[in-house]
Design an enzyme around this catalytic site. Structure first.
Site, PDB file in Angstrom:
ATOM      1  N   TRP A 101       0.966  -1.063  -0.107  1.00  0.00           N
ATOM      2  CA  TRP A 101       0.104  -0.093   0.045  1.00  0.00           C
ATOM      3  C   TRP A 101       0.902   1.209   0.034  1.00  0.00           C
ATOM      4  CZ3 TRP A 101      -4.338  -0.668  -1.929  1.00  0.00           C
ATOM      5  CH2 TRP A 101      -5.146  -1.873  -1.886  1.00  0.00           C
ATOM      6  N   ASP A 171      -0.878   7.089   6.288  1.00  0.00           N
ATOM      7  CA  ASP A 171      -2.204   5.894   6.095  1.00  0.00           C
ATOM      8  C   ASP A 171      -2.293   5.049   7.095  1.00  0.00           C
ATOM      9  OD1 ASP A 171      -3.810   4.117   5.149  1.00  0.00           O
ATOM     10  OD2 ASP A 171      -2.807   3.728   3.270  1.00  0.00           O
ATOM     11  N   LYS A 195     -11.712  -1.413   8.173  1.00  0.00           N
ATOM     12  CA  LYS A 195     -10.925  -2.577   8.874  1.00  0.00           C
ATOM     13  C   LYS A 195     -11.365  -2.521  10.488  1.00  0.00           C
ATOM     14  CE  LYS A 195      -7.998  -2.624   5.386  1.00  0.00           C
ATOM     15  NZ  LYS A 195      -7.753  -3.685   4.376  1.00  0.00           N
TER      16      LYS A 195
END
Length: 361
Positions: A101, A171, A195
């Site tokens: 990511w 992030d 999440k």
């Protein structure tokens, strides 16, 4: 049979929250309307929005110098919005590459016209089994330093934040509110909610208000990509994800009952330690991550071969332990043990893995 969902996202939500949603889905706050039906211009939503923002800031120990945006587009859209909005003085952004990511964030930032995205540290050579070493040599040459605090696929996480004088951006999608950090060290945090916080469709952006009034802030951004325009309209330039914000509010209330971030982080450490201790003692299963930098949220592990991996997944599914298949880029298995995963779920998973190993010696 009790089902335990170890998916990396969309992920398990607290059972008490789901029960409350079920109970009041047809009549939100005695309005006679479902939360799915209320107007985002109504007082019902305005009150919900304000309460959700206040609860979030309180849990993060943030003051009035921070604002919270409730957006759409996932963390993936933030890969573009961050450089568009804040890489505006030096037009250079520094990135620490700690996995998949991070790479995606770097790629998207590099597509923004006029912005240079530089990798200043990487753990690619180790197969992303550790967090990169980062000596701060940036000085005043970058608009921000970007990190991914928890690497969902690789199973690593920052236990200590980089020491830097450059504005810090994160992030935090997969360990948001599940691990303790000094959130005041960040200038901007973004996180996809699917999440640890709410269903997919909501993205949280927490940022210093000074970023919204910075004289270098671009004046010609499309409104839906402009943090300042979005903040001025309380995240309602278009219809916001009302149901997801409602769900986030309920999860935040639940988190308060767990002792806040400190309380849930302590439980997460206990869950992770149980699973990692088993993996470290196992002769069949192996976790490749450097122990000091292991994630509390996402635990990847392997057997000696793909055929055995598949047998474990098949047997686990039959036993009620779902979504243990590892990400397609790394294979193996992965147990995501977010805030809402009870300790009992991890305990039963470990017992299952122990039994499987005993039967396949």
């Amino acid at each position: 049979m009790t089902i335990y969902n170890f998916a990396a996202g969309p992920a398990v939500l607290p059972k008490p929250v789901l029960e409350q949603v079920q109970k009041e889905l047809l009549d939100y706050d005695h309005s006679g309307m479902s939360i799915l039906e209320i107007s985002h211009r109504s007082q019902l939503f305005t009150d919900l929005y304000a309460d959700t923002k206040a609860r979030l800031k309180q849990l993060m120990n943030l003051g009035d110098d921070y604002d919270v945006l409730f957006l759409q587009g996932g963390a993936t859209l933030q890969f573009t919005m961050v450089p568009l909005n804040i890489a505006t003085k030096h037009h250079r952004a520094a990135y620490i590459d700690s996995g998949h990511w991070s790479v995606r964030a770097i790629e998207e930032a590099g597509k923004v016209p006029g912005v240079q995205a530089d990798i200043v540290a990487t753990s690619k050579a180790s197969g992303y089994t550790e967090i990169p070493q980062f000596p701060d040599v940036l000085k005043d040459t970058y608009d921000y330093l970007h990190i991914t605090t928890n690497n969902t696929i690789e199973g690593t996480a920052y236990q200590q934040l980089p020491q830097t004088t450059t504005p810090l951006v994160a992030d935090m999608s997969s360990n948001f509110l599940g691990q303790q950090y000094d959130f005041t060290k960040f200038d901007l945090i973004y996180a996809g909610a699917q999440k640890n916080l709410a269903p997919a469709g909501l993205t949280i952006v927490v940022l210093k208000k000074q970023l919204l009034t910075d004289p270098n802030h671009p004046k010609n951004l499309p409104a839906m990509l402009d943090y300042t325009a979005l903040a001025n309209k309380d995240s309602a330039l278009n219809t916001p994800p009302v149901f997801q914000i409602y769900m986030a509010n309920l999860v935040l209330q639940w988190l308060e009952t767990q002792g806040g971030v400190a309380g849930i982080a302590q439980l997460n450490q206990k869950k992770a330690a149980l699973l990692y201790n088993f993996l470290d003692s196992s002769k069949l299963f192996n976790n490749p991550v450097k122990p000091a930098q292991r994630s509390l949220m996402n635990v990847p592990f392997l057997t000696p071969d793909k055929a055995t991996d598949a047998k474990v997944i098949q047997a686990a599914t039959a036993a009620g332990f779902l979504n243990l298949k590892g990400h397609r880029s790394v294979g193996g298995l992965r147990a995501s043990i977010y805030n809402a995963m009870p300790f009992t779920g991890v305990e039963k998973l470990v017992n299952f893995l122990m039994d499987f190993e005993a039967q396949h010696q």
